[in-house]
Design a protein around this motif. Sequence first.
Motif, PDB file in Angstrom:
ATOM      1  N   ARG A   1      40.036 -57.274 -11.997  1.00  0.00           N
ATOM      2  CA  ARG A   1      38.704 -56.378 -12.350  1.00  0.00           C
ATOM      3  C   ARG A   1      37.467 -56.719 -11.709  1.00  0.00           C
ATOM      4  NH1 ARG A   1      40.771 -56.699 -18.559  1.00  0.00           N
ATOM      5  NH2 ARG A   1      42.443 -55.118 -18.407  1.00  0.00           N
ATOM      6  N   GLU A   2      37.337 -57.815 -11.586  1.00  0.00           N
ATOM      7  CA  GLU A   2      36.235 -58.273 -10.838  1.00  0.00           C
ATOM      8  C   GLU A   2      36.232 -58.328  -9.475  1.00  0.00           C
ATOM      9  OE1 GLU A   2      32.173 -60.120 -10.732  1.00  0.00           O
ATOM     10  OE2 GLU A   2      33.275 -59.332 -12.198  1.00  0.00           O
ATOM     11  N   GLU A   3      37.334 -58.333  -8.931  1.00  0.00           N
ATOM     12  CA  GLU A   3      37.476 -58.231  -7.503  1.00  0.00           C
ATOM     13  C   GLU A   3      37.397 -56.790  -7.101  1.00  0.00           C
ATOM     14  OE1 GLU A   3      41.317 -59.130  -4.447  1.00  0.00           O
ATOM     15  OE2 GLU A   3      40.313 -60.878  -5.778  1.00  0.00           O
ATOM     16  N   ARG A   4      37.852 -55.722  -7.823  1.00  0.00           N
ATOM     17  CA  ARG A   4      37.732 -54.445  -7.749  1.00  0.00           C
ATOM     18  C   ARG A   4      36.379 -54.163  -8.023  1.00  0.00           C
ATOM     19  NH1 ARG A   4      39.752 -51.307 -11.050  1.00  0.00           N
ATOM     20  NH2 ARG A   4      40.149 -49.515  -9.766  1.00  0.00           N
ATOM     21  N   ARG A   5      35.531 -54.491  -9.029  1.00  0.00           N
ATOM     22  CA  ARG A   5      34.361 -53.985  -9.153  1.00  0.00           C
ATOM     23  C   ARG A   5      33.270 -54.638  -7.987  1.00  0.00           C
ATOM     24  NH1 ARG A   5      29.676 -55.984 -11.041  1.00  0.00           N
ATOM     25  NH2 ARG A   5      30.290 -58.098 -11.147  1.00  0.00           N
TER      26      ARG A   5
ATOM     27  N   LEU B   1      56.959 -55.520 -14.887  1.00  0.00           N
ATOM     28  CA  LEU B   1      55.771 -56.123 -15.378  1.00  0.00           C
ATOM     29  C   LEU B   1      54.620 -56.071 -14.276  1.00  0.00           C
ATOM     30  CD1 LEU B   1      57.491 -59.422 -16.449  1.00  0.00           C
ATOM     31  CD2 LEU B   1      56.992 -57.500 -17.922  1.00  0.00           C
ATOM     32  N   VAL B   2      54.849 -56.053 -12.986  1.00  0.00           N
ATOM     33  CA  VAL B   2      53.626 -55.995 -12.095  1.00  0.00           C
ATOM     34  C   VAL B   2      53.211 -54.724 -12.410  1.00  0.00           C
ATOM     35  CG1 VAL B   2      53.378 -55.505  -9.661  1.00  0.00           C
ATOM     36  CG2 VAL B   2      54.684 -57.450 -10.370  1.00  0.00           C
ATOM     37  N   SER B   3      53.709 -53.578 -12.366  1.00  0.00           N
ATOM     38  CA  SER B   3      53.190 -52.036 -12.692  1.00  0.00           C
ATOM     39  C   SER B   3      52.298 -52.399 -13.747  1.00  0.00           C
ATOM     40  CB  SER B   3      54.115 -51.113 -12.732  1.00  0.00           C
ATOM     41  OG  SER B   3      53.731 -49.966 -13.036  1.00  0.00           O
ATOM     42  N   GLU B   4      52.935 -53.039 -14.999  1.00  0.00           N
ATOM     43  CA  GLU B   4      52.151 -52.962 -16.254  1.00  0.00           C
ATOM     44  C   GLU B   4      50.755 -53.737 -16.006  1.00  0.00           C
ATOM     45  OE1 GLU B   4      54.662 -54.631 -19.155  1.00  0.00           O
ATOM     46  OE2 GLU B   4      55.952 -53.076 -19.235  1.00  0.00           O
ATOM     47  N   PHE B   5      50.868 -54.773 -15.290  1.00  0.00           N
ATOM     48  CA  PHE B   5      49.504 -55.538 -15.055  1.00  0.00           C
ATOM     49  C   PHE B   5      48.705 -54.731 -14.288  1.00  0.00           C
ATOM     50  CE2 PHE B   5      47.109 -58.382 -12.583  1.00  0.00           C
ATOM     51  CZ  PHE B   5      46.591 -59.357 -13.395  1.00  0.00           C
ATOM     52  N   LEU B   6      48.914 -54.230 -13.318  1.00  0.00           N
ATOM     53  CA  LEU B   6      48.019 -53.238 -12.416  1.00  0.00           C
ATOM     54  C   LEU B   6      47.489 -52.192 -13.227  1.00  0.00           C
ATOM     55  CD1 LEU B   6      50.009 -53.443  -9.006  1.00  0.00           C
ATOM     56  CD2 LEU B   6      48.015 -54.670  -9.596  1.00  0.00           C
ATOM     57  N   LEU B   7      48.117 -51.520 -13.943  1.00  0.00           N
ATOM     58  CA  LEU B   7      47.656 -50.633 -14.732  1.00  0.00           C
ATOM     59  C   LEU B   7      46.749 -50.905 -15.737  1.00  0.00           C
ATOM     60  CD1 LEU B   7      50.874 -48.392 -15.017  1.00  0.00           C
ATOM     61  CD2 LEU B   7      48.949 -47.799 -13.461  1.00  0.00           C
ATOM     62  N   ALA B   8      47.086 -52.225 -16.367  1.00  0.00           N
ATOM     63  CA  ALA B   8      45.977 -52.741 -17.434  1.00  0.00           C
ATOM     64  C   ALA B   8      44.910 -53.320 -16.825  1.00  0.00           C
ATOM     65  CB  ALA B   8      46.706 -53.665 -18.051  1.00  0.00           C
ATOM     66  N   ALA B   9      44.876 -53.622 -15.390  1.00  0.00           N
ATOM     67  CA  ALA B   9      43.536 -53.746 -14.645  1.00  0.00           C
ATOM     68  C   ALA B   9      42.883 -52.874 -14.245  1.00  0.00           C
ATOM     69  CB  ALA B   9      44.207 -55.060 -13.487  1.00  0.00           C
ATOM     70  N   GLY B  10      43.561 -51.529 -14.426  1.00  0.00           N
ATOM     71  CA  GLY B  10      42.608 -50.400 -13.701  1.00  0.00           C
ATOM     72  C   GLY B  10      42.892 -50.098 -12.398  1.00  0.00           C
ATOM     73  N   ALA B  11      44.067 -50.899 -11.904  1.00  0.00           N
ATOM     74  CA  ALA B  11      44.264 -50.827 -10.389  1.00  0.00           C
ATOM     75  C   ALA B  11      45.446 -49.870 -10.052  1.00  0.00           C
ATOM     76  CB  ALA B  11      44.607 -52.214  -9.734  1.00  0.00           C
ATOM     77  N   ASP B  12      45.109 -48.841 -10.509  1.00  0.00           N
ATOM     78  CA  ASP B  12      46.022 -47.491 -10.494  1.00  0.00           C
ATOM     79  C   ASP B  12      46.567 -47.242  -8.801  1.00  0.00           C
ATOM     80  OD1 ASP B  12      45.079 -47.404 -12.878  1.00  0.00           O
ATOM     81  OD2 ASP B  12      45.391 -45.151 -13.245  1.00  0.00           O
TER      82      ASP B  12
END
Length: 494
Positions: free
Chosen positions: A162-166, A215-226
Amino acid sequence: MTSRLSFATLDQARPAARRPALDPRAMSTGSVHLGVGAFHRAHQAVFTEDAMAAAGESGWGIHAVTQRSARVAEQLDPQDGLYGVLTCGLDGAGEPERSLRIVGAVRAVSFPGEQTGEVLARLAAPTTHLVTLTVTEKGYRRSGDRLDLRDEGVQADLAALREERRTGTAVETAAGSPIGMLARGLARRAHGAATPMSVVCCDNIVHNGPMVGRLVSEFLLAAGADGAAAWVADHVTFPATMVDRIVPATTAAERAAAEAISGLQDEGLVVAEPYRQWVIEDSFAGPRPAWERAGATLTSDVAPFEEAKLRILNGTHSYLAYRGALLGHATIAEAVTDAGLGAEVSAFIDHDVIPTLTPPPGVDLGQYRDSVLERFANPALGHTTQQVAMDGSQKLPVRLLGTAADRLTAGAIPERTARAVAAWMVFVARAADGSSPLVLDDPQAEVLGAAVAGAASGAALADRLLDLEQIFPPALAGDERFRSAVREQVTDLA
């Protein structure tokens, strides 16, 4: 003083030690492996080196990544990534027989605690086409079938992404989980190299490839990295696999035996049986090693191979571990050569397991059963019952409970599978109360200990553990036929 194995000393190795199949110094790195331990070094790394040699390629060197400690890096870095595989089998007369080969496919080792940035960069590099994983069942940080978003390591990785995306800048906070590290690397790849990748899970988990993808998809979606999640869905494949080779812990005696063969000290030595098998779903997003030229099976459907291996080999392994430990057997070889226990597990395979299976193409299940029991009887491996008994709460569902459910559906009571489950229960109870030398090494140890505390009878012990929904599916635990069979077997064994 004996010289240590490295590029500088490789030419000093005695002729009895087989050298790497191709010059490791000429390899470039094309893959990343998460969870480098003994199994990977004795299995996928060997297949990959042999595939490169057979195809005349040198671009599939492995960048290996440790898990919880830097120990493997500390073993292999001073050796330029070189290590030996000591194969321990039996000759035609039944006498121990050993051979040693030196493997050079591992070209770098990173410890995420200190080198997460290096790993993420490698995952994102356009020259990296492949990721393989052996992080064990518990390494995936799951809660049921979903990613455990409350896990501290997963939360740390989510915060980092999340920080990297922000900020739009690289965040190299130490990875807290294998899935988090993989997903962070794939997110960078989605916004950078953007070349396809294949992720190959090599852990003993049903439908392991699709599980990792989920699991990878769940992680990315939880991080807001749609956006990254959508890119992964379109450009990354997660082939299913089945792996098989017994790789016990390396002992001081085996290190000495390997040193006697090679004339070199090897801190990275691993030990394995002669047998090895790798079945891989032929579903790749880009280039891959020619593993089939090294003996791997590429197929459109791994499921029949996977189920036969999990239920016959792994299920029997667990049966022997718990029942053998209760009988005082230190090793799997001792347990399977116990006449009474050997007959028990043979009946378990014949009456409970084989009726639930569809034979894989070209496989005779009776012959496969015999080969499994013969491999387990190899005393040179020293595979301990306590070692195989680890992480039972994670292993039971995939190794034994599916067999039980399928037999009940067919109208049969799986008495022998119930006995295997009962052996686990009695093992847990004795290990938890400290009444024996048995050790409860399990991610659910605290929950298990609380469940068995004060159980006044075998039936009570069975009921308390069967009520743990994180291990036993309610439909199975609620089937009175199975519950009664387990109660009866626990009472008998206790």
